[in-house]
Write a protein that holds these residues in place. Structure first.
Motif, PDB file in Angstrom:
ATOM      1  N   LYS A  24       0.814  -1.216   0.000  1.00 23.49           N
ATOM      2  CA  LYS A  24       0.000   0.000   0.000  1.00 23.49           C
ATOM      3  C   LYS A  24       0.847   1.264   0.000  1.00 23.49           C
ATOM      4  N   ALA A  25       2.067   1.155   0.515  1.00 20.63           N
ATOM      5  CA  ALA A  25       2.953   2.316   0.575  1.00 20.63           C
ATOM      6  C   ALA A  25       3.458   2.722  -0.805  1.00 20.63           C
ATOM      7  N   VAL A  26       3.451   1.794  -1.755  1.00 18.50           N
ATOM      8  CA  VAL A  26       4.018   2.101  -3.078  1.00 18.50           C
ATOM      9  C   VAL A  26       3.043   1.904  -4.229  1.00 18.50           C
ATOM     10  N   CYS A  27       1.943   1.165  -3.995  1.00 19.40           N
ATOM     11  CA  CYS A  27       1.020   0.870  -5.097  1.00 19.40           C
ATOM     12  C   CYS A  27      -0.433   0.925  -4.634  1.00 19.40           C
ATOM     13  N   GLU A  28      -1.256   1.600  -5.405  1.00 20.71           N
ATOM     14  CA  GLU A  28      -2.657   1.761  -5.046  1.00 20.71           C
ATOM     15  C   GLU A  28      -3.509   0.550  -5.398  1.00 20.71           C
ATOM     16  N   VAL A  29      -2.997  -0.311  -6.265  1.00 18.98           N
ATOM     17  CA  VAL A  29      -3.817  -1.416  -6.775  1.00 18.98           C
ATOM     18  C   VAL A  29      -3.159  -2.781  -6.589  1.00 18.98           C
ATOM     19  N   GLY A  30      -2.173  -2.872  -5.730  1.00 18.85           N
ATOM     20  CA  GLY A  30      -1.486  -4.140  -5.507  1.00 18.85           C
ATOM     21  C   GLY A  30      -2.208  -5.016  -4.505  1.00 18.85           C
ATOM     22  N   CYS A  31      -2.050  -6.319  -4.636  1.00 20.08           N
ATOM     23  CA  CYS A  31      -2.649  -7.272  -3.705  1.00 20.08           C
ATOM     24  C   CYS A  31      -1.953  -7.166  -2.348  1.00 20.08           C
ATOM     25  N   ILE A  32      -2.753  -7.033  -1.278  1.00 17.67           N
ATOM     26  CA  ILE A  32      -2.188  -6.886   0.070  1.00 17.67           C
ATOM     27  C   ILE A  32      -2.319  -8.166   0.894  1.00 17.67           C
ATOM     28  N   GLY A  33      -2.821  -9.234   0.276  1.00 13.78           N
ATOM     29  CA  GLY A  33      -2.917 -10.514   0.975  1.00 13.78           C
ATOM     30  C   GLY A  33      -3.889 -10.507   2.137  1.00 13.78           C
ATOM     31  N   PRO A  41     -10.491  -4.926  -1.747  1.00 14.63           N
ATOM     32  CA  PRO A  41     -10.364  -3.506  -1.408  1.00 14.63           C
ATOM     33  C   PRO A  41      -9.374  -2.751  -2.289  1.00 14.63           C
ATOM     34  N   GLN A  42      -8.454  -3.481  -2.906  1.00 11.92           N
ATOM     35  CA  GLN A  42      -7.425  -2.858  -3.718  1.00 11.92           C
ATOM     36  C   GLN A  42      -7.737  -2.872  -5.213  1.00 11.92           C
ATOM     37  N   LYS A  43      -8.865  -3.509  -5.563  1.00 10.40           N
ATOM     38  CA  LYS A  43      -9.214  -3.674  -6.980  1.00 10.40           C
ATOM     39  C   LYS A  43      -8.099  -4.386  -7.747  1.00 10.40           C
TER      40      LYS A  43
END
Length: 267
Positions: A213-222, A260-262
């Motif tokens: 989340k610190a570097v990407c708005e659409v990445g999978c956060i698990g 939540p991250q699309k």
């Protein structure tokens, strides 16, 4: 007869004699060391497209033909020729093959310039591999697409181009599914996907959620919300990344709605 004329005649005679001797040796060697070729290999090779792209996993079409005839490789080993060529080879080899769904390269990343942090502006050789020699990535996410078009350069069929968002775009009408672009990508962003596979995770990051989340708005956060919500247990989160079992997936879209991250897309 002058001395010069005599020398010339002797020289020419020696050269003619040498040519005859060398010719005889070549004829003898060609018979002694002649390699018998299997006519079936030649016939199969003539059916292959001659692209020599290496998509089959062999050095070229000739090597592929040898593997099919002599080593039992599948008659559909050539991804460029597809079903039509496999069917012709099957007729020669006395084997039948059913038509399978074709797979195309798929981009498993959406962290372009608008969504992912850029660490620095790269000025150098337009190569993803070259950029990685300087740093883990030009972007905040070390797993993402670097966007310098190494995969595009690897495609000899002009089936890939770079889109405005910095990602490769696949032209399915030109793509032969040889896999060269997939092999060329240093971050493994490209993978094969069939048209019937409707749901995809557009991320390759294995970083922890807060780091993503610190570097990407659409990445999978698990977060595992998709895993818990899937009614057919087609999604599994492993090492902070969701993966979809395409054999189980029914394309219901539940995971897409709840992410939540699309990071999951229904196509």
């Amino acid at each position: 007869m002058s001395e010069l004329t005599t020398v010339l005649i002797n020289t020419v005679s020696v050269l003619v004699g040498l040519c005859i001797a060398v010719g005889a040796m070549l004829v003898f060697a060609s018979k002694v060391f002649k390699v018998e070729t299997n006519p079936l290999v030649d016939e199969v090779a003539s059916l292959l497209p001659g692209a020599n792209c290496g998509g089959c996993g062999f050095a070229g079409c000739a090597s592929c033909a040898e593997a099919i005839v002599l080593k039992g490789a599948p008659i559909n080993s050539c991804p460029v020729g597809g079903y039509d060529v496999a069917k012709q080879i099957g007729a020669v080899m006395g084997q039948e093959i059913s038509e399978s769904e074709k797979a195309f390269p798929f981009v498993r990343c959406q962290g372009g310039q608008a969504h992912c942090t850029t660490l620095y502006d790269y000025h150098g050789v337009e190569s993803c591999k070259a950029a990685l020699m300087l740093c883990d990535s030009t972007k905040g996410c070390t797993y993402g697409c670097i966007g310098l078009g190494t995969c595009v350069k690897a495609c000899q069929f002009d089936a890939l181009s770079m889109g405005e968002d910095g990602f490769p775009v696949v032209n399915k009408n030109l793509c032969t599914s040889c896999g060269n672009c997939i092999a060329a990508c240093p971050n493994g962003i490209l993978t094969f996907a069939r048209n019937s596979e409707k749901v995809h995770v557009l991320c390759r990051s294995h970083d922890k959620g807060k780091d993503v989340k610190a570097v990407c708005e659409v990445g999978c956060i698990g977060c595992k919300k998709c895993e818990k919500a899937c009614p057919v247990e087609a999604i599994k989160v492993t090492d902070f990344l969701a993966e979809i079992d395409q054999e189980k997936c029914t394309a219901c879209g539940t995971c897409v709605e709840i992410c939540p991250q699309k990071s999951i897309e229904l196509r």
